[in-house]
Design an enzyme around this catalytic site. Structure first.
Site, PDB file in Angstrom:
ATOM      1  N   GLY A 279       0.829  -1.211   0.000  1.00  0.00           N
ATOM      2  CA  GLY A 279       0.000   0.000   0.000  1.00  0.00           C
ATOM      3  C   GLY A 279       0.856   1.251   0.000  1.00  0.00           C
ATOM      4  N   PHE A 280       1.573   1.472   1.110  1.00  0.00           N
ATOM      5  CA  PHE A 280       2.505   2.602   1.254  1.00  0.00           C
ATOM      6  C   PHE A 280       1.790   3.953   1.173  1.00  0.00           C
ATOM      7  CE2 PHE A 280       4.550  -0.846  -1.288  1.00  0.00           C
ATOM      8  CZ  PHE A 280       5.162  -1.473  -0.214  1.00  0.00           C
ATOM      9  N   GLY A 507       1.189  -6.571   4.611  1.00  0.00           N
ATOM     10  CA  GLY A 507       2.543  -7.095   4.704  1.00  0.00           C
ATOM     11  C   GLY A 507       3.265  -6.616   5.950  1.00  0.00           C
ATOM     12  N   ALA A 551      -0.855   0.546  17.340  1.00  0.00           N
ATOM     13  CA  ALA A 551      -1.310   1.221  18.556  1.00  0.00           C
ATOM     14  C   ALA A 551      -2.837   1.199  18.634  1.00  0.00           C
ATOM     15  CB  ALA A 551      -0.804   2.661  18.573  1.00  0.00           C
ATOM     16  N   LEU A 668       7.583  -5.789  19.013  1.00  0.00           N
ATOM     17  CA  LEU A 668       6.651  -6.867  19.334  1.00  0.00           C
ATOM     18  C   LEU A 668       7.046  -8.181  18.663  1.00  0.00           C
ATOM     19  CD1 LEU A 668       3.377  -4.761  19.029  1.00  0.00           C
ATOM     20  CD2 LEU A 668       4.672  -5.314  21.097  1.00  0.00           C
ATOM     21  N   ASN A 669       7.517  -8.087  17.422  1.00  0.00           N
ATOM     22  CA  ASN A 669       7.953  -9.289  16.705  1.00  0.00           C
ATOM     23  C   ASN A 669       9.211  -8.932  15.921  1.00  0.00           C
ATOM     24  OD1 ASN A 669       8.436 -11.242  14.678  1.00  0.00           O
ATOM     25  ND2 ASN A 669       6.280 -11.844  14.627  1.00  0.00           N
ATOM     26  N   PRO A 670      10.377  -9.378  16.395  1.00  0.00           N
ATOM     27  CA  PRO A 670      11.630  -8.942  15.751  1.00  0.00           C
ATOM     28  C   PRO A 670      11.734  -9.376  14.286  1.00  0.00           C
ATOM     29  CG  PRO A 670      12.047 -10.590  17.475  1.00  0.00           C
ATOM     30  CD  PRO A 670      10.607 -10.209  17.586  1.00  0.00           C
ATOM     31  N   GLN A 676       9.924  -4.637   8.318  1.00  0.00           N
ATOM     32  CA  GLN A 676       9.362  -3.304   8.154  1.00  0.00           C
ATOM     33  C   GLN A 676      10.475  -2.258   8.077  1.00  0.00           C
ATOM     34  OE1 GLN A 676       6.359  -3.091   6.959  1.00  0.00           O
ATOM     35  NE2 GLN A 676       5.351  -1.988   8.601  1.00  0.00           N
ATOM     36  N   GLU A 742       7.023   3.389   8.925  1.00  0.00           N
ATOM     37  CA  GLU A 742       7.437   4.451   8.016  1.00  0.00           C
ATOM     38  C   GLU A 742       8.822   5.000   8.309  1.00  0.00           C
ATOM     39  OE1 GLU A 742       3.789   6.931   6.755  1.00  0.00           O
ATOM     40  OE2 GLU A 742       3.119   5.863   8.527  1.00  0.00           O
TER      41      GLU A 742
END
Lengths: 775, 173
Positions: A279-280, A507, A551, A668-670, A676, A742
């Site tokens: 998306g971005f 993603g 969040a 939260l998830n490395p 990301q 981002e």
């Protein structure tokens, strides 16, 4: 007052008092004096584990269905014809040959399109989704070069594409503003209701008086998102209800906005978007969904509209070009006395979005004076829009290159100059930072990268034909949490929990991460939690944008969880080991509730539900207004380090090493977080070295509307990128986590440019830094 | 005679304009093969034809009469994941998943090219009978498959691990 009105008033009164009570009762976990999210303390749960994606097996088998892949009975295919002028009127529009072509079901133009309300412009209302509020095929006017002027429906895509090629059009062209010198008006831009302007003290005078100063103009071109999945939708009317299989970052917003356009109730529009192929910022509501729905209604057939790559460039906006002037003044020690960041960017009158490039400068450095301003000019072009880190991505290019230039003039290490100017509180708002460990990120990154091996003298390291250099820059992106978050938890008698939330998976790892978080919150194994998302029928108005989805979803589930605990205690009643306990005396663990300081007092969810004769328990929670951002200045931070090799003969730049050191709260998830970060950095490498939307200033047409001429980083352009993080939880963010989606693109462009300067001695301020600029 | 797709015979389309990609996606509902640009620039539509990787968007279906096509749906055996598919999951070699089927099919074809000694743009010795197996060779040879999410590191890790552990992979049929 009628009895009905009285009833309504009474109901509203009740609703308001309930609301007020809820606000009073809300723990204000994120507010001053509040207790931080208890998950922050938990160390041995699922959070922080590198869990592989829950949708991985589907995706590697090609079995995840995307929007333009849903097959509907009786479906026809759409093709669009686009205007070839920037402004004017359609004089003749001959559709006879297209209508007579084999397989054609409908040719729709402004003459026969149904009357539609204008699309609600994004940010004009809570659920407004449209990137462009121009009328959609309602008149003979042309507003930009590439605007759809006709839509063909046919039994096959080949027939639709051929018939589209038979449409003949003539125009009465009008003078158009298609380049900055011909731009229509210029004014201070506004972003999310705030003017893009900030003044503290007399920055111009302080700059004039400063013993050390740099001043330069940096330009960045337009960019396009280029998600690998082109925009598309498959949709059908069933009676007066519209069902859209869409590729969107905003299911709830799209459903409401489509209802406004077609004069429907919100509940009559159903938007499903479980998989989005990138998306971005681009996957919102644009003309294609609206045109396809209008055509489907006229033809009485389901429609698939799959935009061609050119089609995406014609009707979906990208990032606008910018021209930014940065002037920094410093005292003899290197402390900033003036930060001036002003410039201009074009937009359309139909877009909500002036590229807000001063945003990163607002909270970056301590200085006595500031003068920040974004001037916006209006062009006749496709509506520009949000693209990954709008503002920060290109704003950090100017600011962080200027910091490097200042460090060189001062003879200071660029890392030390930044650390010296680290602010104690937000320099403009005066608010304290919720959590800011950028210095730690710099120190850790510099050590890991081997920054001490950098020779501060430019062009001092050569290996054969290759000039080698290092650069750094600060990355920054604000914490956002938008209003409207809500989630539902359904706990069944077998101890399985389903989380329903109108979130999106493009993603980022949403489905995986929130399975982990919900499992920890509920004291369940991962296998006992399912997260359902990507559908407008689910609770919440949650945008996958602004790096805020985690969040928003996280707090919504936290609120639903509080409801759940209360309900479970009620159901447990007096026969339970939990009898008499309040919600703040228990925790969720081992698929049940237990007393905090007395683990023996425990009852499983299954037992509680069985004893109360319930097959399931359904609760819903809503996230409170995002007041935490009123109390604190909240940002994700990072320190970017880059090593480049520039060929002394050809000017070719290769990025040989890159490291991002992040301070974004708890990770939260490395595994998915690292992706990301890397993804943002790689888009930043594109911004630095190759990406440019080539806009023909003579006629307002985008020239490189394909993936051959718009260059993206490919495998050979991408080195192994190292990412590290502080993992220091933010006590004022749900789960202690600020956004990560981002920030990777911010700072990267400047880190590359600064490394190129260190390697070659050349300071290129016109992006992208292609090889011709280094010869 | 038709085309064999994942071991099943299918009819050629009546319309000669139909690309192999559109035959797969729209007629056979094998939508694992993706359309990213429809003009040969992104690699999302990569499939294997008689073991060689091709861009199915640039191929007219009628040209493939008698040929054997393997798509992502045919890569694993009997419902189990191909080791490369499993490695993509382990190494997070994707985010949105849209370029993924093309990356995987491309990598399977690419490894066979490497094993046959076909040189690439970065191969030092064009006459060498065997090509050194390096990350740069993998990166160069996968550069026709775009990824916008930025999963490049994971993709190369997944390929490197799969074929380092298993230097003689079974070619996809």
């Amino acid at each position: 007052m009628s009895i009905v009105d009285k009833g309504k008033e009474a109901a509203q009164g009740i609703a308001q008092s309930v609301m007020k009570k809820a606000v009073e009762l809300a723990p204000g976990a994120l507010l001053p004096g509040g207790r931080p999210d208890p998950l922050i303390r938990r160390q041995h749960g699922h959070i922080g584990k590198p869990v592989s994606r829950v949708d991985g097996p589907l995706k590697v088998r090609g079995a995840a269905p995307f929007a333009a892949e849903i097959a509907l009975d009786g479906m026809v295919y759409a093709a669009l014809a686009y205007s070839t002028i920037a402004k004017g009127r359609i004089v003749t529009l001959d559709t006879g040959a297209a209508e007579a072509a084999p397989g054609v079901v409908l040719v729709m133009t402004h003459r026969n399109a149904p009357r539609l309300n204008p699309p609600p412009r994004f940010l004009s209302g809570d659920k407004a989704a449209a990137g462009d509020d121009s009328p959609v095929m309602q008149d003979d006017r042309v507003r930009w070069n590439g605007e759809p002027i006709a839509l063909v429906l046919a039994e096959t895509q080949e027939q639709a594409d051929h018939a589209r090629s038979l449409i003949r059009v003539t125009y009465a062209e009008e003078p158009a503003a298609t380049s900055l010198p011909t731009a229509d008006g210029c004014e201070v831009g506004t972003f999310m209701g705030e003017p893009l302007r900030a003044v503290v003290g007399d920055a111009d005078a302080a700059f004039a008086a400063a013993p050390h100063k740099v001043e330069a103009v940096y330009t960045t071109p337009g960019h396009n998102h280029n998600a690998l999945e082109p925009h598309g939708a498959t949709l059908v009317w069933r009676g007066d209800e519209l069902f859209i299989h869409d590729a969107t970052q905003a299911v709830a917003h799209t459903a409401w906005s489509m209802a406004q356009i077609f004069d429907l109730e919100e509940a009559q529009v159903h938007v499903s978007s479980p998989f989005v192929g990138g998306g971005f910022g681009a996957k919102g509501l644009w003309q294609h969904q609206i045109l396809a729905a209008a055509a489907a209604r006229l033809a009485g057939r389901p429609v698939r509209i799959a935009l061609s790559r050119e089609g995406v460039y014609r009707i979906v906006g990208g990032r606008s070009p910018t021209e930014q002037r940065v002037a920094l003044g410093a005292d003899a020690d290197g402390r900033l006395t003036a930060i001036i960041h002003r410039g201009v960017t074009p937009k359309t009158r139909h877009s909500p979005m002036p590229e807000p490039f001063i945003l990163p400068t607002q909270s970056a450095y301590a200085a006595k004076t500031f003068a920040l301003e974004v001037q916006t000019c209006y062009l006749d072009m496709v509506a520009n829009t949000f693209m990954r880190a709008p503002g920060e991505a290109v704003g950090t290019v100017a600011l962080e290159c200027a910091m490097d230039e200042l460090a060189e003039q001062l003879g200071m290490d660029p890392v030390e100059l930044r650390i010296l100017n680290e602010p104690e509180k937000d320099p403009l708002s005066g608010r304290p930072f919720s959590s800011r460990n950028i210095v730690a990120a710099y120190r850790a990154g510099a050590q890991r990268f081997g920054w001490e091996r950098r020779n501060p003298v430019p062009r001092s390291r050569r290996e054969g034909d290759w000039l080698v250099g290092m650069g750094c820059a600060t990355a920054t992106y604000p914490y956002h949490r938008m209003p409207g978050g809500a989630a539902r938890i359904t706990l069944d008698a077998a101890g399985h929990a389903r989380i329903d939330v109108a979130a999106h998976e493009m993603g980022m790892g949403t489905a995986t991460t929130h399975t982990q978080v919900a499992a920890d919150r509920l004291g369940l194994p991962l296998e006992a939690v399912t997260v359902r998302y990507g559908d407008s029928s689910l609770p919440g108005v949650i945008l996958a944008g602004g790096s805020q989805q985690t969040a928003s979803v996280g707090l919504s589930v936290m609120m639903a969880h509080q409801e759940l605990v209360g309900e479970l205690l009620k159901l447990a009643g007096n026969d339970s080991p939990l009898a008499g306990l309040g919600a703040d005396e228990v925790e969720c663990a081992d698929a049940g509730l237990r007393k905090l300081d007395e683990p023996g007092r425990f009852e499983s969810y299954a037992s509680i539900l069985a004893r109360s004769g319930r097959s399931e328990l359904v609760v819903e929670g809503s996230a409170p207004m995002p007041l935490e951002t009123m109390h604190w200045s909240m940002h994700s931070h990072g320190a970017m380090f880059c090593e480049v090799r520039v060929n002394a003969i050809t000017g070719e730049t290769r990025v040989s090493r890159f490291l991002g050191s992040f301070d974004c709260g708890r990770i939260l998830n490395p595994k998915t977080a690292a992706s990301q970060f890397r993804g943002g950095i790689i888009m930043g490498l594109g911004l630095a070295l190759m990406e440019e939307t080539q806009f023909d200033g003579r006629n307002g047409r985008i020239m490189n509307r394909n993936l051959s001429d718009y260059h993206l980083p490919v495998h050979l352009d991408v080195p192994e990128i190292e990412v590290i993080w502080t993992d220091i939880p933010d006590p004022h963010a749900p789960m202690g986590a600020r956004g990560i989606g981002e920030i990777g693109i911010t700072g990267t462009g400047a880190a590359v440019a600064n490394a190129i300067h260190n390697a070659t001695g050349r300071r290129v301020r016109e992006f992208p830094i292609t090889l011709d600029k280094l010869l | 005679m038709g085309i064999t797709v994942n071991g099943t015979d299918v009819d050629l389309p009546d319309d000669p304009r139909v690309s192999l990609l559109d035959l797969l996606r729209e007629k056979l509902h094998l939508s694992g093969t993706k359309k990213g640009c429809d003009q040969g620039a992104c690699g999302a539509c990569t499939v294997l034809v008689d073991g060689q990787r091709i861009l199915s968007c640039l191929a007219l279906a009628v040209q493939y009469e008698g040929r054997s096509v393997t798509t992502i749906e045919g890569v694993g055996a009997d419902g189990a994941l191909h080791p490369l598919q499993q490695a993509f999951i382990e190494h997070d070699g994707f985010q949105c998943g849209y370029c993924t089927p093309g990356q995987i099919c491309s990598a399977i074809g690419m490894i066979e090219e490497l094993r046959r000694g076909v040189p690439s743009h970065i191969t030092g010795d064009l006459h060498a009978t065997s090509i050194p197996y390096s990350r740069d060779e993998l990166r160069e040879r996968m550069s026709g498959n775009l990824c916008r999410c930025g999963a490049h590191n994971g993709i190369i890790d997944a390929i490197a691990e799969t074929y380092r552990a298993n230097p003689q992979p079974e070619a996809a049929e």
